[in-house]
Design an enzyme around this catalytic site. Structure first.
Site, PDB file in Angstrom:
ATOM      1  CG  HIS A 148     -42.861  87.341  -3.682  1.00 28.84           C
ATOM      2  ND1 HIS A 148     -42.361  86.393  -2.819  1.00 28.84           N
ATOM      3  CD2 HIS A 148     -42.516  86.918  -4.930  1.00 28.84           C
ATOM      4  CE1 HIS A 148     -41.758  85.435  -3.511  1.00 28.84           C
ATOM      5  NE2 HIS A 148     -41.836  85.733  -4.793  1.00 28.84           N
ATOM      6  N   GLY A 164     -38.283  91.875  -9.492  1.00 31.07           N
ATOM      7  CA  GLY A 164     -37.173  92.137  -8.590  1.00 31.07           C
ATOM      8  C   GLY A 164     -35.826  92.038  -9.290  1.00 31.07           C
ATOM      9  CG  MET A 176     -35.816  88.637   1.540  1.00 31.45           C
ATOM     10  SD  MET A 176     -37.286  89.657   1.894  1.00 31.45           S
ATOM     11  CE  MET A 176     -36.803  90.344   3.474  1.00 31.45           C
ATOM     12  CB  SER A 177     -34.499  83.227  -2.569  1.00 29.23           C
ATOM     13  OG  SER A 177     -34.803  82.124  -3.406  1.00 29.23           O
ATOM     14  CB  SER A 178     -39.430  80.691  -2.594  1.00 32.26           C
ATOM     15  OG  SER A 178     -40.292  81.785  -2.797  1.00 32.26           O
TER      16      SER A 178
END
Length: 279
Positions: free
Chosen positions: A34, A145, A182-184
């Site tokens: 982010h 993204g 990348m990921s929550s």
């Protein structure tokens, strides 16, 4: 950095911002992926950067993880402050969908395959909330993204079809040192699952190498990805797609079209997505 939770409050603060404005919509629980979009906005000449934090309930299905979706508002605000964000908008569901709400944005063809077929109604929720945010924020540029490739395609179509006066900027996927996107949702993975999840990136880079060496058969590229994924017992493949990068329709056989290789893979109850564009 200023913050606003209501539309009236936000619009008053938005009037004070120098133009052009770059906008990064998020669902919070922020990571460097982010923040890289914030950096991109600054690098591309945006005089001000606005970020929204809103876990949008209308893009979650009945069996999905809305209630469990990770949240860390204090940490998010600290990261955005450090990144030099000018204004943060964090509305509640009641603000975005007040009583009696009944207007929806549906992007037809490009939202139907891939994630659209697996998550009915998902892209209606995404398109609707982003259209509302674009109207509220009034940015000149909006940053997304590449990891959410179909989302970007759906929103680009919406921007074009509905004549939004802004530029959509799709930035490269940010990855961990071992290649995992990348990921929550990576926080849901157990240590073992996290270690094994790098198989997604390995499968994509194997297909990329084959493509660069002359393998332009979409059917064969799809099988290369599947063969790598199937070497990992913890990986439960939901789908692997080799599609036209613009229409997102599946491609078979030898082709010279630009391809999007994408996938959804479960590790336990955690669903991960990733993709790569060829060439």
């Amino acid at each position: 950095m200023k913050t606003a939770s209501t539309i009236l409050e936000f619009r008053a603060l938005r009037k004070e911002l120098p133009e052009p404005v770059g906008f990064v919509p998020t669902m919070g629980y922020l990571h460097d992926g982010h923040i890289s979009l914030v950096r991109a906005a600054k690098e591309q000449g945006c005089a001000s950067v606005v970020v929204s934090i809103f876990v949008n309930p209308t893009q979650f299905g009945p069996a999905e993880d809305l209630a469990k979706y990770p949240r860390n508002p204090e940490g998010d605000l600290a990261l955005l402050q450090a990144a030099g964000v000018d204004l943060v908008f964090f509305p509640t569901p009641e603000i975005m969908y007040p009583k009696g709400y009944q207007t929806w944005v549906t992007v037809e063809e490009v939202s139907q395959p891939l994630e659209g077929s697996m998550r009915p109604g998902h892209f209606r929720g995404v398109a609707t909330v982003v259209a509302k945010l674009f109207n509220i924020v009034q940015p000149q540029k909006a940053f997304f993204g590449q990891k959410d490739a179909q989302q970007s395609a759906v929103l680009q179509r919406m921007v074009k079809d509905l004549d939004f006066p802004l530029e959509m900027v799709v930035c490269p996927t940010r990855r961990e040192a071992d290649g995992l996107a990348m990921s929550s949702r990576n926080t849901y993975l157990t240590p073992e699952q996290r270690q094994k999840a790098v198989v997604l990136h390995r499968s994509l880079t194997t297909a990329q190498k084959a493509y660069q060496q002359g393998e332009h058969d979409a059917t064969r590229l799809r099988q290369i990805v599947l063969d790598i994924l199937h070497t990992e017992p913890l990986a439960e493949v939901q789908y692997v797609s080799v599609a036209n990068a613009e229409s997102l329709l599946e491609v078979e056989g030898v082709t010279d079209t630009r391809l999007l290789i994408s996938m959804a893979v479960y590790f336990g109850k955690t669903r991960l997505i990733d993709n790569i564009l060829l060439p």
